[in-house]
Design an enzyme around this catalytic site. Structure first.
Site, PDB file in Angstrom:
ATOM      1  N   CYS A   1       0.832  -1.212   0.000  1.00 45.64           N
ATOM      2  CA  CYS A   1       0.000   0.000   0.000  1.00 45.64           C
ATOM      3  C   CYS A   1       0.865   1.261   0.000  1.00 45.64           C
ATOM      4  O   CYS A   1       1.568   1.528   0.984  1.00 45.64           O
ATOM      5  CB  CYS A   1      -0.902  -0.038   1.235  1.00 45.64           C
TER       6      CYS A   1
ATOM      7  N   CYS B   1       0.166   3.544   2.943  1.00 43.50           N
ATOM      8  CA  CYS B   1       0.739   3.013   4.189  1.00 43.50           C
ATOM      9  C   CYS B   1       2.211   3.400   4.286  1.00 43.50           C
ATOM     10  O   CYS B   1       2.689   3.799   5.355  1.00 43.50           O
ATOM     11  CB  CYS B   1       0.588   1.502   4.251  1.00 43.50           C
TER      12      CYS B   1
END
Length: 107
Positions: free
Chosen positions: A29, A32
């Site tokens: 991600c 993230c």
């Protein structure tokens, strides 16, 4: 930051009754990766809570049960019950996460 590898560990943490900030992330991600460098500072700022990082893909049954479809996402548990969530598919900023957690402290 705690990083459980089994669902039983998550359940044990919840049963302690302490304030927990679950951070759902994944290795793939980009959002993230964007927020990850700020998490130690955020964790230090809210030292009364235990931060718990969960790989959303490794904990998919829990993510589904808790309606975690966007990452990174944050769920705060206190005394075994959910008291707040910052769950959506949008990129979160350090400031947004801090405001979210500060708002929970005021309640």
């Amino acid at each position: 930051m705690r990083k459980p590898t089994r669902l039983e560990e998550v359940a044990d943490l919840i049963e302690t009754g302490q304030r927990l900030v679950f951070v759902f992330m994944t290795s793939w991600c980009p959002d993230c990766h964007f927020i990850a460098p700020y998490l130690p500072e955020i964790e230090a700022r809210f030292g009364t809570a235990t931060f718990v990082e969960l790989d959303r893909d490794a904990f998919m049954p829990l993510a589904k049960e808790w309606d975690i479809f966007g990452i990174p996402s944050f769920v705060v548990i206190d005394n075994g019950r959910e008291v707040g969530r910052l769950v959506n598919k949008l990129r979160k900023t350090k400031e947004e996460i801090i405001r979210f957690l500060e708002g929970l402290e005021e309640k």
